[in-house]
Design an enzyme around this catalytic site. Structure first.
Site, short mmCIF file in Angstrom:
data_model
loop_
_atom_site.label_atom_id
_atom_site.label_comp_id
_atom_site.label_asym_id
_atom_site.label_seq_id
_atom_site.Cartn_x
_atom_site.Cartn_y
_atom_site.Cartn_z
N ALA A 296 5.82 1.22 34.59
CA ALA A 296 6.79 0.13 34.72
C ALA A 296 6.34 -0.85 35.81
O ALA A 296 5.64 -0.48 36.76
CB ALA A 296 8.15 0.71 35.09
N SER B 87 1.77 7.30 30.47
CA SER B 87 2.25 6.16 29.69
C SER B 87 2.27 6.58 28.23
O SER B 87 1.60 7.55 27.84
CB SER B 87 1.28 4.98 29.88
N ARG B 88 2.97 5.78 27.42
CA ARG B 88 2.91 6.03 25.97
C ARG B 88 1.55 5.63 25.43
O ARG B 88 1.14 6.10 24.38
CB ARG B 88 4.00 5.20 25.26
N LYS C 81 17.86 3.32 38.31
CA LYS C 81 19.20 2.98 37.90
C LYS C 81 19.15 2.19 36.61
O LYS C 81 18.12 1.59 36.33
CB LYS C 81 19.96 2.19 38.98
N ARG D 66 16.14 -5.03 28.69
CA ARG D 66 17.50 -5.27 29.21
C ARG D 66 18.39 -5.99 28.20
O ARG D 66 19.60 -6.07 28.37
CB ARG D 66 17.43 -6.04 30.53
N ASP E 256 22.59 -3.00 34.83
CA ASP E 256 21.41 -3.43 35.59
C ASP E 256 21.85 -4.05 36.92
O ASP E 256 22.02 -3.34 37.91
CB ASP E 256 20.57 -4.39 34.73
N THR F 145 17.50 -6.50 47.41
CA THR F 145 16.08 -6.49 47.02
C THR F 145 15.14 -7.06 48.08
O THR F 145 14.17 -7.76 47.72
CB THR F 145 15.89 -7.29 45.71
N1 NAP Z 1 15.18 0.16 42.12
C1 NAP Z 1 14.76 -1.08 41.92
O1 NAP Z 1 14.55 -1.86 42.84
C2 NAP Z 1 14.47 -1.57 40.53
C3 NAP Z 1 13.96 -2.84 40.33
C4 NAP Z 1 13.63 -3.22 39.04
C5 NAP Z 1 13.87 -2.35 37.99
N2 NAP Z 1 14.42 -1.13 38.22
C6 NAP Z 1 14.68 -0.18 37.13
O2 NAP Z 1 13.42 0.37 36.77
C7 NAP Z 1 13.35 0.60 35.38
C8 NAP Z 1 12.16 -0.15 34.83
O3 NAP Z 1 12.33 -1.53 35.04
P1 NAP Z 1 11.09 -2.56 34.95
O4 NAP Z 1 11.63 -3.91 35.16
O5 NAP Z 1 10.02 -2.11 35.85
O6 NAP Z 1 10.73 -2.40 33.41
P2 NAP Z 1 9.36 -2.30 32.60
O7 NAP Z 1 8.23 -2.90 33.36
O8 NAP Z 1 9.66 -2.83 31.23
O9 NAP Z 1 9.10 -0.74 32.54
C9 NAP Z 1 9.77 0.17 31.71
C10 NAP Z 1 8.74 1.21 31.31
O10 NAP Z 1 9.40 2.17 30.49
C11 NAP Z 1 8.49 2.66 29.52
N3 NAP Z 1 9.13 2.66 28.20
C12 NAP Z 1 9.21 3.71 27.37
N4 NAP Z 1 9.84 3.41 26.25
C13 NAP Z 1 10.16 2.11 26.34
C14 NAP Z 1 10.81 1.20 25.45
N5 NAP Z 1 11.26 1.58 24.25
N6 NAP Z 1 10.98 -0.07 25.86
C15 NAP Z 1 10.54 -0.46 27.07
N7 NAP Z 1 9.92 0.35 27.96
C16 NAP Z 1 9.72 1.62 27.59
C17 NAP Z 1 7.25 1.78 29.54
O11 NAP Z 1 6.18 2.54 30.08
P3 NAP Z 1 4.88 2.94 29.22
O12 NAP Z 1 4.68 1.84 28.22
O13 NAP Z 1 3.80 3.00 30.24
O14 NAP Z 1 5.15 4.25 28.57
C18 NAP Z 1 7.60 0.66 30.49
O15 NAP Z 1 6.53 0.27 31.29
C19 NAP Z 1 14.70 0.16 34.83
O16 NAP Z 1 15.55 1.29 34.73
C20 NAP Z 1 15.24 -0.79 35.88
O17 NAP Z 1 16.65 -0.81 35.91
C21 NAP Z 1 14.71 -0.73 39.46
#
Ligand code: NAP
Length: 325
Positions: A12, A37-38, A97, A165, A177, A255
């Site tokens: 992610a 990763s997938r 989250k 999202r 979110d 953030t």
């Molecule tokens: N705590 C914080 O500060 C913070 C900030 C931003 C986001 N978040 C949270 O972190 C999580 C990821 O957010 P992100 O913005 O980093 O998202 P992102 O880059 O899209 O990452 C999500 C990851 O989930 C995996 N995945 C598996 N099945 C999926 C599907 N069907 N569709 C999309 N992704 C899938 C993918 O990894 P692979 O392709 O490698 O398998 C993808 O890289 C969310 O739950 C978000 O709420 C938290």
């Protein structure tokens, strides 16, 4: 100190930008064992970048006997399946989250974690930034008199249309979110057993997810929280307390970057002061807490936190006036 061997489930964006660097900055607490990763392309790219071992397929990560814990930055819609699999394979989990799609899923997962004696934590890192400790001190000293209102806004401009999202099956929507932060902040400061007085969610009719919304909560001693969030908004990321004698405002509430100076503004009748808070890495801080809680078997507090947040989110959704855009 006992090191926790940790595996990353999903390449992610948040893992790359913030969490894996934080884990790597804690060599006494964690050993980064593998990144999964997938797809092999992403697994290889991330592993090369972080000097770790690539694994293709989340199951193969869980099959590893030399991993103690999983960091799971998957979309919320996948949490039930993968948290459950991770617990079944005997691993502690820190998950992004929002924790789950609904309260009953959260209950099932917590019961499973309890039965296996494993820790589950939700990565609400902002609570581990030192700026909020100062706010807590001001509140305890009644610096702005007795409280009248809590208000918080977290929202940002539209995301890429392919972002998960916007997908209801993945747990999309602004409430789970951005909204979850303001709701967590209100519950953290004012008590976790708050009443949901009302909520309004504005729904995209094509994507069937909430794009923005507003929630009003009421604490046990009557204090109101007005919370607003969205994916189609001018950027805001703040909270404020309005008291009988002043106001405390935190501009970059949820953030702040690890190298960012943040500000707390206090306004009173006679003056306005701005306190600069030196940078703090809340990602490192929450992972230290994750490590400590595993070592000390301090699970209960984190279970309770997940359940009460999830219950409030459920109630907000159930009571929501849903307006089609
Ligand atoms: N705590 C914080 O500060 C913070 C900030 C931003 C986001 N978040 C949270 O972190 C999580 C990821 O957010 P992100 O913005 O980093 O998202 P992102 O880059 O899209 O990452 C999500 C990851 O989930 C995996 N995945 C598996 N099945 C999926 C599907 N069907 N569709 C999309 N992704 C899938 C993918 O990894 P692979 O392709 O490698 O398998 C993808 O890289 C969310 O739950 C978000 O709420 C938290």
């Amino acid at each position: 100190m006992t090191k926790i061997r940790i595996g990353i489930m999903g390449c992610a964006n948040i893992a790359k930008r913030m969490v894996i660097p934080a884990i790597k900055n804690l060599p006494n607490e964690f050993e980064l064992s593998a990144i999964s990763s997938r797809t092999s392309e992403k697994a290889l790219k991330f592993s090369k970048f972080f000097n770790s071992q690539p694994i293709v397929g989340y199951d193969n990560l869980l099959d590893r006997g030399d991993i103690d814990a999983i960091y799971m930055p998957l979309p919320t819609g996948l949490h039930q399946e993968w948290i459950s699999n991770a617990l079944d394979s005997g691993k502690h989990v820190i998950v992004e989250k929002s924790f789950s799609l609904n309260y009953s899923s959260a209950q099932r997962l917590i019961e499973l974690a309890k039965s296996k004696g494993l820790l589950l934590m939700e990565n609400f890192m902002f609570k581990y930034h030192k700026q909020h400790q100062l706010v807590w001190r001001y509140l305890q000293n009644e610096h702005i008199g007795s409280l009248r209102l809590f208000r918080s806004q977290f929202g940002f401009p539209p995301l890429d249309s392919s972002n998960f999202r916007y997908d209801p099956k993945m747990g999309g929507g602004a409430l789970l979110d951005a909204g979850a932060y303001s709701i967590m902040a209100s519950r953290w400061f004012l008590g976790c057993d708050q009443k949901v007085l009302n909520s309004v969610l504005f729904i995209d009719p094509d994507r069937k997810v909430d794009i923005y919304g507003n929630v009003t909560l009421q604490s046990n001693n009557g204090i109101i929280s007005q919370l607003s969030f969205g994916f189609d908004n001018f950027y805001q990321c703040n909270y404020e307390f309005w008291g009988a004698k002043g106001r405390i405002r935190v501009e970059k509430a949820f953030t702040p970057k690890p190298n960012e100076v943040t500000q707390i503004v206090i306004e009173k009748q006679e003056n306005k002061t701005t306190t600069n808070i030196s940078p703090d890495n809340h990602f490192e801080n929450i992972f230290k807490e994750f490590h400590r809680s595993i070592i000390e078997k301090n699970h209960e507090l984190h279970y309770k936190d997940i359940l009460s947040q999830s219950k409030t989110l459920n109630e907000i959704r159930e009571k929501a006036l849903k307006i089609q855009l």
